[in-house]
Motif scaffolding. Structure first.
Motif, PDB file in Angstrom:
ATOM      1  N   VAL A   9     -32.213   3.533  34.139  1.00  0.00           N
ATOM      2  CA  VAL A   9     -33.226   2.474  34.152  1.00  0.00           C
ATOM      3  C   VAL A   9     -34.582   3.142  33.944  1.00  0.00           C
ATOM      4  N   THR A  10     -35.357   2.656  32.968  1.00  0.00           N
ATOM      5  CA  THR A  10     -36.677   3.243  32.748  1.00  0.00           C
ATOM      6  C   THR A  10     -37.579   2.931  33.948  1.00  0.00           C
ATOM      7  N   LYS A  11     -38.541   3.823  34.212  1.00  0.00           N
ATOM      8  CA  LYS A  11     -39.324   3.762  35.450  1.00  0.00           C
ATOM      9  C   LYS A  11     -40.127   2.470  35.596  1.00  0.00           C
ATOM     10  N   ASP A  12     -40.527   1.870  34.461  1.00  0.00           N
ATOM     11  CA  ASP A  12     -41.344   0.662  34.554  1.00  0.00           C
ATOM     12  C   ASP A  12     -40.571  -0.528  35.111  1.00  0.00           C
ATOM     13  N   LEU A  13     -39.211  -0.413  35.142  1.00  0.00           N
ATOM     14  CA  LEU A  13     -38.396  -1.540  35.607  1.00  0.00           C
ATOM     15  C   LEU A  13     -37.859  -1.368  37.036  1.00  0.00           C
ATOM     16  N   LEU A  14     -38.146  -0.219  37.648  1.00  0.00           N
ATOM     17  CA  LEU A  14     -37.597   0.030  38.979  1.00  0.00           C
ATOM     18  C   LEU A  14     -38.125  -0.943  40.022  1.00  0.00           C
ATOM     19  N   GLY A  15     -39.323  -1.431  39.814  1.00  0.00           N
ATOM     20  CA  GLY A  15     -39.920  -2.377  40.762  1.00  0.00           C
ATOM     21  C   GLY A  15     -39.310  -3.764  40.683  1.00  0.00           C
ATOM     22  N   ARG A  16     -38.469  -4.013  39.714  1.00  0.00           N
ATOM     23  CA  ARG A  16     -37.855  -5.339  39.559  1.00  0.00           C
ATOM     24  C   ARG A  16     -36.453  -5.411  40.180  1.00  0.00           C
ATOM     25  N   GLY A  17     -36.107  -4.408  40.998  1.00  0.00           N
ATOM     26  CA  GLY A  17     -34.835  -4.439  41.712  1.00  0.00           C
ATOM     27  C   GLY A  17     -33.688  -3.748  41.012  1.00  0.00           C
ATOM     28  N   LEU A  18     -33.919  -3.241  39.811  1.00  0.00           N
ATOM     29  CA  LEU A  18     -32.853  -2.569  39.075  1.00  0.00           C
ATOM     30  C   LEU A  18     -32.590  -1.191  39.675  1.00  0.00           C
ATOM     31  N   HIS A  19     -31.290  -0.869  39.853  1.00  0.00           N
ATOM     32  CA  HIS A  19     -30.906   0.385  40.527  1.00  0.00           C
ATOM     33  C   HIS A  19     -29.662   0.942  39.844  1.00  0.00           C
ATOM     34  N   SER A  20     -29.835   2.079  39.156  1.00  0.00           N
ATOM     35  CA  SER A  20     -28.725   2.666  38.397  1.00  0.00           C
ATOM     36  C   SER A  20     -27.532   2.994  39.300  1.00  0.00           C
ATOM     37  N   GLY A  21     -27.801   3.549  40.489  1.00  0.00           N
ATOM     38  CA  GLY A  21     -26.723   3.934  41.401  1.00  0.00           C
ATOM     39  C   GLY A  21     -25.863   2.763  41.810  1.00  0.00           C
ATOM     40  N   ASN A  22     -26.502   1.647  42.204  1.00  0.00           N
ATOM     41  CA  ASN A  22     -25.742   0.456  42.600  1.00  0.00           C
ATOM     42  C   ASN A  22     -24.997  -0.151  41.409  1.00  0.00           C
ATOM     43  N   MET A  23     -25.643  -0.070  40.260  1.00  0.00           N
ATOM     44  CA  MET A  23     -25.050  -0.627  39.046  1.00  0.00           C
ATOM     45  C   MET A  23     -23.750   0.109  38.690  1.00  0.00           C
ATOM     46  N   VAL A  24     -23.815   1.420  38.630  1.00  0.00           N
ATOM     47  CA  VAL A  24     -22.658   2.200  38.210  1.00  0.00           C
ATOM     48  C   VAL A  24     -21.555   2.169  39.266  1.00  0.00           C
ATOM     49  N   LYS A  25     -21.952   2.056  40.523  1.00  0.00           N
ATOM     50  CA  LYS A  25     -20.970   1.982  41.609  1.00  0.00           C
ATOM     51  C   LYS A  25     -20.114   0.721  41.482  1.00  0.00           C
ATOM     52  N   GLU A  26     -20.767  -0.399  41.160  1.00  0.00           N
ATOM     53  CA  GLU A  26     -20.051  -1.675  41.045  1.00  0.00           C
ATOM     54  C   GLU A  26     -19.164  -1.708  39.814  1.00  0.00           C
ATOM     55  N   ILE A  27     -19.677  -1.231  38.704  1.00  0.00           N
ATOM     56  CA  ILE A  27     -18.921  -1.318  37.451  1.00  0.00           C
ATOM     57  C   ILE A  27     -17.767  -0.319  37.427  1.00  0.00           C
TER      58      ILE A  27
END
Length: 877
Positions: A818-836
């Protein structure tokens, strides 16, 4: 609360307190020949308590399967004797100590198990004031409920090594369960006060002199028998009345057409069968097989005893394998390995049952002969000694002998049978005094030694001797005579054969007599003073009291002695090169090679190995005289003789002196001169544990064989790369350089290919609530390449979410960013990859801006990629 629930509750309780739940270790102790079975929860962790190894986890909890067989005969007759049981335990390796262990134990028994505090009693070691203060002041136990007991019950130690005081939790089961004595209290042998948990505080080190010194790193070892605590929680008077046994007993009763609880003899049989079948099922699962020695003998004894009790139930065909199926069904949730090995377990048990039924048939023939003899001489009963021989040798229950004899109008001398049984028990009890968990087979050998006397060993100076056959055993039973083709054990009054011990393997030998030849392929000393020869009758008939000529196989003896003498030189050379901290930690001396384990903190460098070889071969070429003599232990130590740490030595010891170079205590066989070793060559050096190294080496002709094999390898390599042997190094170096250049070229091409593929998949970007999302399956050989591709795409995309997946062999690799400008919108690579990752049968995680995961189902990769957009949508705030 069922046994399964107690087991689970215990493990989860300690998991919540930072303990790692580990699966039960095998019943066959790993790399610990000192014991037959894993007999307690702490056995798998002995190296951690002794400091031989370092645990990956500081806190551990287990439910350990255990086998103990010191009192097989009383199983089923008491409320709590078992051969197989489960031990719940929590362990600390240098982490917490009494201040945690004690309150946790109290919390579990009172709050988790719900046992009434007013019924619980505590025992501590006599002078363990620290434990007293914690129990009294921290936990709040009244002083009069804390009992101080002595070393025989409340101090744990096994010879030299870590040890410490114990504290036990008892429960008062009420006066009705007591002995009625006014002196009945905690520690009484009756059933009123039942010990349910033992906490061992490992805080001292006991040396060879019996001195105790405090340990810097203290440990906790606790044990609570699952069957015993289940009987308390389920409020039944016997472990056999818990669900852990009743399910198996009810199955067996139904199989035999009986009901539990209506007849004492039927109940006893059901208890014995359930207990023994549990032990046999788990032991076979862990690799033990019925046999004539060691663990195999224990398994055979238990299995045959269970089959005998099947006769009490009226079952005359094979049935125990069916009961084993019921054991597996009950225990499969906690021990899934039982299901995996189900067919093997049932096949082994059924085969052994069938074999034993044949033995019973042979016993029937003997009984019929006894009946015929009694009738022909006008006797009206079978003697107690004969009835006991049928029971002990052929597994005939007394009741069966009585039944068959009664049909022929005869009685059985029950008093004589009881006397013979008691005599055997006396011998067994006497033999068991020295060893806590001595096997039943060990008891038999001790009884034989008492009956026959000790075997005289003359093999240091003689390789051939005339001897008398004192006893012959087949399948663990004494025989008068045996014929060609039969495998047997022979006990002689004098022998030149070396019994396997001290790391040196057994001698091979031949017994000869008129028209008789017996090949001896194993010699051991099952109990001190008794040497047992195992072999096969090649021709003729071997009879008890025969006079035979015993001849040791000289070639094997000399090759073994060559390697044994070399280990002494190696030990000395290791100390010279590596330092005085080096000590022998074990060895194996065979005719073909030697193996030497020693204490050292690092790998032995190649140049150190070369120096060690030089020193040993210098001692060989020096033609040092090897002198062997006996002296007192104190004089040997004064001379500077090396001894194995922790080894037991008598007052008189055997010393092996090699010139002025080496001086060690040793009971093995040796050469007369170091020159007879010929040559010495190290062939391998490895680690065998924390602070333990192993060297393997060859001597004499073994060195020539080793060098010839190496030369043959060089010739094969030379043929493959088409180069003369002298040119091999130069040619291989050139090939390595060429391979590196090709690999660099391949990596460069992969980079170009990745850029091209990245450019192509940029067209797959989709918009999810104003966020650019790129999810795709790509070709990437490994995780590094996949991460590099994600980095490349993130730079080109500028702002967005990138999720790539690839298949590598039979695995799936996933990377999210996730690019840094979007981290404040709740996006989280760790949670994303864990679920998928769950979709592809895996897991993972990582930072908000970048994370990775793995999976094991490549077929579902596209399904996982298709899920990315919805997961991103769910995260966006």
């Amino acid at each position: 609360m069922t046994g399964k629930e107690i087991r689970e509750k215990y493990l989860r309780f300690f998991e919540e307190r930072g303990h790692q739940i580990l699966p039960s270790a095998s019943l066959i102790p790993h790399n610990d020949p000192s014991i037959l079975w894993t007999a307690a929860g702490m056995v798998p962790f002995k190296p951690f308590f002794t400091g031989q190894a370092v645990s990956e986890f500081k806190r551990v909890t287990t439910c350990q399967k255990c086998i103990r067989t010191p009192d097989i005969e009383v199983v089923g007759r008491t409320a709590r004797h078992h051969t197989f049981f489960e031990m719940l335990g929590n362990f600390s390796f240098g982490d917490y100590f009494k201040e945690n262990a004690i309150p946790w134990a109290w919390e579990f028994v009172t709050e988790q198990l719900g046992l009434p505090a007013d019924k619980l009693w505590i025992t501590i070691y006599l002078d363990d004031d620290e434990a007293f203060e914690i129990w009294h002041k921290t936990v709040g136990i009244p002083e009069d409920k804390i009992v101080r007991l002595g070393k025989d019950t409340n101090f744990w130690e096994i010879g030299v090594g870590p040890c410490g005081p114990c504290s036990e939790i008892y429960i008062d089961l009420g006066e009705a369960r007591g002995c009625g004595s006014p002196d009945c209290r905690v520690g009484c042998d009756c059933d009123r006060y039942l010990e349910i948990w033992n906490l061992v505080f490992i805080q001292f080190f006991r040396d060879e002199e019996g001195n105790y010194s405090p340990l810097k790193s203290k440990g906790i070892d606790t044990g609570m028998g699952l069957e015993r605590v289940a009987s308390v929680v389920q409020q039944v008077s016997s472990n056999f009345d818990t669900d852990l046994f009743r399910e198996i007993m009810d199955y067996t009763a139904n199989l035999a057409g009986h009901n539990y609880g209506q007849d004492n003899q039927i109940d006893l049989a059901l208890k014995v069968i359930a207990d023994h079948c549990r032990a046999v099922t788990f032991a076979v699962s862990d690799g033990a097989l019925p046999g004539n020695e060691g663990r195999g003998y224990v398994i055979r004894r238990l299995l045959r005893r269970a089959v005998r009790f099947g006769r009490v139930l009226g079952v005359k065909e094979t049935f125990l394998f069916k009961v084993a199926g019921a054991v597996i069904s009950q225990m499969e949730q906690a021990y899934p390995e039982l299901v995996q090995k189900r067919e093997h377990i049932l096949r082994v048990i059924r085969t052994e049952e069938e074999r034993f039924l044949e033995t019973l048939a042979a016993g029937s023939d003997i009984l019929n002969n006894l009946i015929a003899d009694a009738k022909s001489t006008g006797k009206i009963e079978i003697s107690g000694q004969e009835a006991f021989r049928l029971y002990d040798t052929f597994g005939f229950p007394l009741e069966l002998t009585e039944e068959i004899a009664s049909e022929q109008g005869l009685k059985v001398d029950k008093d004589g049978f009881t006397a013979a049984m008691e005599e055997q028990r006396k011998r067994a009890r006497s033999a068991r005094q020295e060893v806590e968990y001595l096997s039943e087979r060990g008891v038999m050998y001790k009884a034989l030694r008492e009956e026959l006397g000790e075997t005289r060993f003359v093999g240091y100076s003689m390789l051939e001797v005339e001897s008398n056959v004192m006893a012959i055993l087949k399948d663990g039973l004494q025989e008068i005579s045996v014929k060609a083709g039969e495998e047997i054990e022979v006990i002689l009054d004098v022998t030149p054969c070396y019994a396997e011990s001290g790391g040196q393997v057994t001698d091979f030998a031949t017994l000869r007599g008129p028209e008789l030849e017996v090949e001896i392929y194993s010699v051991n000393k099952p109990v001190e003073g008794l040497i047992v020869h195992r072999g096969k009758v090649v021709s003729g008939i071997l009879k008890r009291h025969d006079s035979v000529k015993v001849t040791v196989e000289c070639g094997r003896r000399n090759s073994t002695a060559r390697n044994h003498s070399a280990t002494h030189l190696l030990h000395k050379a290791l100390k010279e090169v590596l330092g005085d901290h080096v000590n022998q930690a074990g060895s194996l001396v065979e005719p073909e090679r030697l193996r030497f384990d020693f204490t050292h903190y690092a790998a032995v460098a190649p140049e150190e190995q070369r120096r060690i070889e030089e020193l040993v071969n210098q001692a060989v070429l020096a033609n040092l005289t090897i002198d062997v003599f006996e002296t007192s232990l104190s004089k040997a130590r004064a001379l500077g003789a090396a001894a194995l740490f922790g080894e037991k030595y008598g007052q008189q010891v055997r010393v092996v002196k090699m010139g002025d170079y080496s001086l060690e205590l040793c009971g093995g066989t040796h050469l007369t001169s170091t020159a007879e070793i010929g040559l010495f060559k190290i062939v391998n050096e490895t680690s065998v544990g924390a602070g333990l190294r192993r060297i393997e080496a060859v001597t004499g002709m073994g060195v020539l064989s080793y060098l010839a094999a190496k030369e043959e390898q060089l010739q094969e390599i030379a043929g493959v790369i088409k180069s003369p042997v002298p040119e091999l190094v130069r040619r291989v170096e050139g090939m390595v350089q060429h391979t590196k250049a090709l690999e660099q070229e391949i990596e460069a091409l992969r980079g170009k290919l990745a850029k091209s593929e990245a450019q192509d998949i940029l067209g797959q970007v989709t918009d999810v609530k104003g966020v650019q999302v790129l999810a795709a399956a790509v070709n990437a050989p490994d995780m590094d390449n996949l991460r590099n591709m994600v980095d490349m795409l993130r730079d080109k995309l500028g702002s967005g979410v990138i999720f790539l997946g690839s298949v590598a062999g039979d695995k799936v690799n996933l990377v999210a960013a996730v690019t840094k400008d979007l981290l404040g919108r709740g996006l989280h690579s760790g949670n994303m990859v864990k679920e998928i990752a769950k979709i592809v049968g895996g897991g993972g995680g990582g930072r908000p801006d970048m994370a990775q995961a793995g999976g094991k189902d490549p077929a579902k990769l596209q399904e996982a990629i298709d899920k990315v957009a919805s997961v991103v949508e769910g995260q966006i705030k």
